[in-house]
Design an enzyme around this catalytic site. Structure first.
Site, PDB file in Angstrom:
ATOM      1  N   HIS A 188     -54.937 -37.277 -11.097  1.00 63.45           N
ATOM      2  CA  HIS A 188     -54.017 -38.061 -12.254  1.00 63.45           C
ATOM      3  C   HIS A 188     -54.712 -37.331 -13.594  1.00 63.45           C
ATOM      4  CE1 HIS A 188     -52.338 -41.139 -14.616  1.00 63.45           C
ATOM      5  NE2 HIS A 188     -53.634 -41.280 -15.287  1.00 63.45           N
ATOM      6  N   SER A 216     -56.227 -49.774 -17.023  1.00 63.21           N
ATOM      7  CA  SER A 216     -54.813 -49.560 -16.965  1.00 63.21           C
ATOM      8  C   SER A 216     -54.614 -48.564 -15.971  1.00 63.21           C
ATOM      9  CB  SER A 216     -54.224 -49.371 -18.355  1.00 63.21           C
ATOM     10  OG  SER A 216     -53.032 -48.669 -18.329  1.00 63.21           O
ATOM     11  N   LYS A 235     -53.718 -48.699 -11.540  1.00 57.08           N
ATOM     12  CA  LYS A 235     -52.706 -47.953 -11.054  1.00 57.08           C
ATOM     13  C   LYS A 235     -53.049 -47.220  -9.845  1.00 57.08           C
ATOM     14  CE  LYS A 235     -51.173 -47.220 -15.167  1.00 57.08           C
ATOM     15  NZ  LYS A 235     -50.591 -46.858 -16.387  1.00 57.08           N
ATOM     16  N   ARG A 244     -50.062 -53.990 -26.350  1.00 55.92           N
ATOM     17  CA  ARG A 244     -51.269 -53.140 -26.749  1.00 55.92           C
ATOM     18  C   ARG A 244     -50.648 -52.078 -27.972  1.00 55.92           C
ATOM     19  NH1 ARG A 244     -53.567 -50.064 -21.885  1.00 55.92           N
ATOM     20  NH2 ARG A 244     -54.729 -49.147 -23.384  1.00 55.92           N
ATOM     21  N   ASP A 283     -49.597 -54.364 -16.167  1.00 52.34           N
ATOM     22  CA  ASP A 283     -49.948 -53.155 -16.908  1.00 52.34           C
ATOM     23  C   ASP A 283     -48.844 -53.019 -17.803  1.00 52.34           C
ATOM     24  OD1 ASP A 283     -51.486 -50.870 -17.905  1.00 52.34           O
ATOM     25  OD2 ASP A 283     -49.748 -49.599 -17.011  1.00 52.34           O
TER      26      ASP A 283
END
Ligand code: URA
Length: 437
Positions: free
Chosen positions: A82, A183, A187, A168, A161
């Site tokens: 990621h 966050s 995921k 946010r 999220d």
């Protein structure tokens, strides 16, 4: 229990119990705690951080707010790579060939691009006929047959999220390390992988503008991984300039293919080799990063990596011949060479501005509903550390007669030249992990 008492405790920097966290997040998800109270809680976290225990509970509650997927019936070692988001990041395209060449599976959810950063899903959609699996069964079938399965994010994964992130965004709490870490990790943990490699981008074009905060984020995500017994490696990598030369969609597909043929840009090749070598270390196939990199170089030089990418493209409905015939990809109608206004060594290429220049040409989205033009983008011709004479090409605008002036305006704010010699940027800045790498 009352939300106000929990907010007050967090404001006064007293550790919250798991019951209190569960109450607050549960009630917020059920819309019985309003946005203004959650905003206030997030600001308290921003100033007072979270303890390790709080972070674990918070991440777990986020993860369990929606579907948690462990793909049944996948017969491969799964790595989820990621990236925190950058400009010119076409890594997942190259990994689709390379991971598969080493029998490492990818079963992941990817996003679309927004603002100055692109998204993997958009890039693959530059390929005519390319379709992503729509069901878990289709994805599992694809992973088992060609090694790689990528699906778009669905609203059923970590819905909390999405809700908290929107808040946010408008309450100046995006940049809180525990909130970013939970966050991202919620995921990653919601979709099972045997190992998680997090590419944390650092620099002007990234979320993390400096190495200190990037390091803190990396360590926080590793701590979370530890709490869930998951192997996590974080690479801190340079985003003080775009990755590689190509920024767009078609052009990034081409650059990823060229990399798998052994003709990739130095920085992108180094990043891809390091990620795959790291995956081989996690899997236990090699003992050192160097050994892994040598294996990767072999897979590229033998043509194995490109064959596996072809398999993936074919399985997804695209024409695999495009790897040797780029005219099968969408083509822009015009090109403008953007030239240096003075001589010198390039000391900075503001990645964010390159991303915005590509976006206004049509390669990205300013808003969620914009339609992408896959054929356009920016092709850099020089990188940090290169010397240019006045009038030399710095970049090529690949356009379709839309917003060219606006793209040039962004490029005008992008380059810094120095009269002193400048060294090339290192792409891999640091590596951290919970498995001793
Ligand atoms: N990426 C995420 O998924 N969440 C954040 O908070 C920041 C970057």
């Amino acid at each position: 229990m009352r939300a106000v008492d929990i907010i007050q405790k967090k404001r006064d920097n007293i550790e919250l119990s798991s019951e209190e966290m569960t109450f607050l997040l549960g009630e917020y998800l059920a819309e019985r705690v309003p946005d203004y109270q959650m905003s206030s809680f997030l600001m308290a976290v921003y100033f007072n951080d979270m303890t390790k225990e709080e972070l674990k509970t918070f991440t777990e509650l986020m993860m369990n707010s929606g579907e948690v997927i462990k793909f049944q019936g996948i017969n491969k070692f799964l790595i989820d790579k990621h990236s925190t988001g950058g400009v010119g990041d076409k890594t997942t395209i190259a990994l689709a060939g390379l991971f598969a060449a080493f029998d490492i599976g990818t079963a992941k959810l990817s996003g679309r691009g927004l603002g100055h950063t692109g998204g993997t899903i958009d890039k693959f959609e530059a390929i005519d006929g390319f379709v992503f699996p729509e069901t878990r069964d289709e994805l599992v079938k694809m992973v088992n047959s060609v090694g790689t399965g990528i699906m778009g994010y669905s609203d059923t994964i970590v819905p909390l999220d999405k809700k908290i992130y929107s808040l946010r965004d408008v309450t100046a709490t995006v940049s809180s390390i525990p909130l970013i870490a939970s966050s991202i990790m919620s995921k990653k943990l919601a979709v099972y992988a045997d190992g998680i490699i997090l590419d944390v981008k650092v620099g002007s074009g990234a979320f993390m503008k400096n190495i200190e905060t990037a390091r803190e984020l990396a360590k926080t995500m590793i701590d979370i991984g530890d709490s869930f017994n998951r192997k996590v490696v974080t690479l801190l990598t340079d985003m003080d300039q775009p990755l590689g030369f190509a920024v767009g969609n078609s052009n990034e597909i081409i650059e990823a293919i060229e990399t798998l043929k052994g003709h990739g840009p130095e920085d992108f090749t180094e990043l891809v080799e390091t990620i795959v070598a790291t995956a081989l270390e996690i899997k236990g196939d090699v003992k050192t990063l160097q050994e892994g990199k040598e294996q990767v170089a072999k897979a590229i030089n033998s043509g194995k990596a490109i064959e596996f990418l072809k398999n993936f493209i074919k399985a997804a409905g695209g024409n695999p011949n495009l790897v040797d015939d780029y005219s099968l990809l969408p083509k822009h109608s015009g090109e403008i060479v953007y030239r240096a206004k003075e001589s010198g060594w390039i000391s900075k290429i503001e990645a964010e501005n390159i991303g915005k220049a590509a976006m206004v040409l049509g390669a990205g989205r300013a808003t969620k509903d914009d339609i992408i033009d896959h054929s356009v983008g920016i092709l850099l011709t020089k990188k940090v550390g290169d010397f240019v004479e006045e009038g030399d090409s710095l970049a090529i605008l690949q356009h379709n007669n839309k917003n060219v002036e606006s793209a040039i305006n962004f490029l005008d704010k992008t380059y810094t030249l120095s009269q002193e010699k400048v060294l090339k940027n290192k792409v891999i800045l640091e590596i951290h992990s919970n498995i001793g790498l």
